[in-house]
Design a protein around this motif. Structure first.
Motif, PDB file in Angstrom:
ATOM      1  N   ASP A 145      31.466  20.427  63.302  1.00  0.00           N
ATOM      2  CA  ASP A 145      30.231  19.852  63.853  1.00  0.00           C
ATOM      3  C   ASP A 145      30.028  20.438  65.239  1.00  0.00           C
ATOM      4  O   ASP A 145      30.709  20.048  66.168  1.00  0.00           O
ATOM      5  CB  ASP A 145      30.355  18.330  63.899  1.00  0.00           C
TER       6      ASP A 145
ATOM      7  N   HIS B 159      23.696  23.107  66.929  1.00  0.00           N
ATOM      8  CA  HIS B 159      24.226  23.029  68.297  1.00  0.00           C
ATOM      9  C   HIS B 159      25.591  23.673  68.428  1.00  0.00           C
ATOM     10  O   HIS B 159      26.404  23.642  67.505  1.00  0.00           O
ATOM     11  CB  HIS B 159      24.207  21.593  68.835  1.00  0.00           C
TER      12      HIS B 159
ATOM     13  N   ASP C  60      22.580  19.742  61.293  1.00  0.00           N
ATOM     14  CA  ASP C  60      23.733  19.136  61.961  1.00  0.00           C
ATOM     15  C   ASP C  60      24.581  18.474  60.877  1.00  0.00           C
ATOM     16  O   ASP C  60      24.045  17.947  59.903  1.00  0.00           O
ATOM     17  CB  ASP C  60      23.247  18.106  62.992  1.00  0.00           C
TER      18      ASP C  60
HETATM   19 ZN   LIG Z   1      26.555  17.473  65.508  1.00  0.00          ZN
END
Ligand SMILES: [Zn+2]
Length: 419
Positions: free
Chosen positions: A227, A81, A300
């Motif tokens: 992240d 993401h 992730d």
């Molecule tokens: Zn994440």
């Protein structure tokens, strides 16, 4: 230790202050690597070996078409993401109070908001222009700040800091007496467009301190937004470096993961499904056969064990930074990994000579989640949840290891190139 790929990750993060910038940087690197951009409004007519990508909002799907028909050989997909916890600029953002000029913002995602105090901040994102086009924009320097309150003015902070996002987390960017141009005027000027043509914006706050080498031997990476920019980066390098295979290779980088993925460009939207249906072709059973033959690696970031709060990790599952990819499992399906998908990923890592670590949450703590279960639920894809180990997830300044970057890239390349 070779820090080349870690240094490249730092450059990638610095080039990506907003999800829109991240999508543009991914697109830029894809074009440099020989990929061709297709519009979703085009008719796609793809042949084996074609390398293409398409962009929806701040999400990107890139594809290298395999040598065998897609419903026969299936897809090998890496998913990550582009967004991170931040603050989104409000429509009517020009706030004047106490002699200051503030920028009205709303929290985006579940950030560790106290880490944003006293840092050098800017505004970045995209401007929508008359006629339906968009342009990237970012204010130069570090014009914004969220100042702490001096301890002399509130001693209760010793018992714990409480921040009300509506009252306390509105960045200041000047004096009310100043004659600076408005925020949109400044951004438009920076983007080389007329402010009168700006009809909308997706703008977020971004920390401006460049990503840095850290740790005793310089092998750690201190940076914002690791992240999940670190997994976008590793997946992208794996795809760019991979040879063609009999199956079709896909990278999907979705926006809006930090707020539940529920959008046209998020993992609960139709973006990946729409691309897969084009790849599968129009035979009545082609889509279902493609899904059945495919695997998704949901990439992730993972929690490395904390140096002083190691009790918050399950004692037998304490991943270390630099120890390689982390396979994430959860009995209650907060992660999509099962025996088959986890075993497949472990085999791919073995083939690449990459070690695998494991993460489960403590039985007395709730578990985070990823795009993995959402995509698996929507599409029925066999899915494995993995990530690189990091500290301080959702801080304005996170910490990971450059040693994990080549390990993640090798693991992803092995998944994409499975023979
Ligand atoms: Zn994440």
């Amino acid at each position: 230790m070779d820090l080349t790929l870690g240094d490249d990750l730092r450059a990638f993060v610095d080039a990506s202050p907003s999800p829109s910038h991240a999508a543009a940087e991914i697109a830029r690197r894809l074009v440099a690597g020989g990929f061709r951009e297709l519009a979703e409004t085009d008719v796609w007519d793809l042949s084996p070996g074609d390398a293409v990508f398409t962009v929806r909002g701040a999400s990107v799907v890139a594809v290298r078409v395999g040598s065998e028909p897609v419903p026969e050989a299936g897809l090998r997909i890496i998913g990550a993401h582009t967004d991170s916890p931040t603050f989104k600029v409000r429509p009517r953002f020009d706030v004047r109070q106490a002699g200051y000029r503030l920028v009205g913002v709303e929290p985006y995602g579940g950030g560790l908001w106290h880490t944003w105090l006293d840092r050098e901040l800017t505004v970045a994102g995209r401007l929508a222009l008359r006629g339906g086009t968009t342009v990237l924009a970012k204010l130069p320097g570090a014009p914004l700040r969220l100042p702490s309150l001096a301890i002399h003015l509130d001693r209760s902070v010793r018992e714990g800091l409480t921040l009300d996002p509506q009252r306390h987390l509105q960045p200041v960017w000047g004096s009310d007496l100043g004659t600076e141009p408005g925020l949109l005027q400044a951004l438009a000027a920076e983007a080389g467009v007329s402010a009168a043509d700006v009809v909308g914006h997706d703008l977020v706050l971004a920390d401006t301190q460049p990503a840095a080498r850290a740790g005793a031997d310089g092998s750690w990476i201190a940076a914002p937004r690791l992240d999940d920019l670190a997994c976008c980066h590793s997946g992208l390098l794996a795809l760019l470096g991979a040879d063609g295979a009999r199956h079709t290779q896909v990278l999907v980088c979705n926006d809006h993961e930090e707020v539940g993925s529920g959008s046209a460009s998020g993992a609960r939207g139709s973006f990946l499904e729409d691309v897969i249906s084009r790849l599968a072709g129009s035979e009545p059973q082609a889509f279902a056969r493609t899904i059945a033959a495919s695997t998704l690696v949901s990439a992730d970031m993972a929690h490395a064990v904390h140096p002083t709060r190691y009790d918050r990790h399950e004692p037998a599952h304490q991943p270390l930074m630099g120890g390689g990819p982390v396979l994430k499992l959860n009995a209650n399906q907060a992660y999509a990994t099962d025996a088959v998908s986890g075993g497949w990923f472990t085999e791919r890592c073995e083939a690449a000579g990459v070690p695998v670590q494991h993460f489960v949450t403590r039985a007395d703590l709730p578990c985070g989640s990823t795009i993995g279960p959402l995509t698996a639920t929507r599409l029925g894809l066999s899915t494995v949840d993995v990530g690189a180990p990091q500290l301080a997830m959702h801080s304005a300044r996170e910490l990971a290891s450059a040693a994990d970057v080549p390990l993640m890239v090798s693991a992803f390349a092995s998944c994409l190139q499975e023979r």
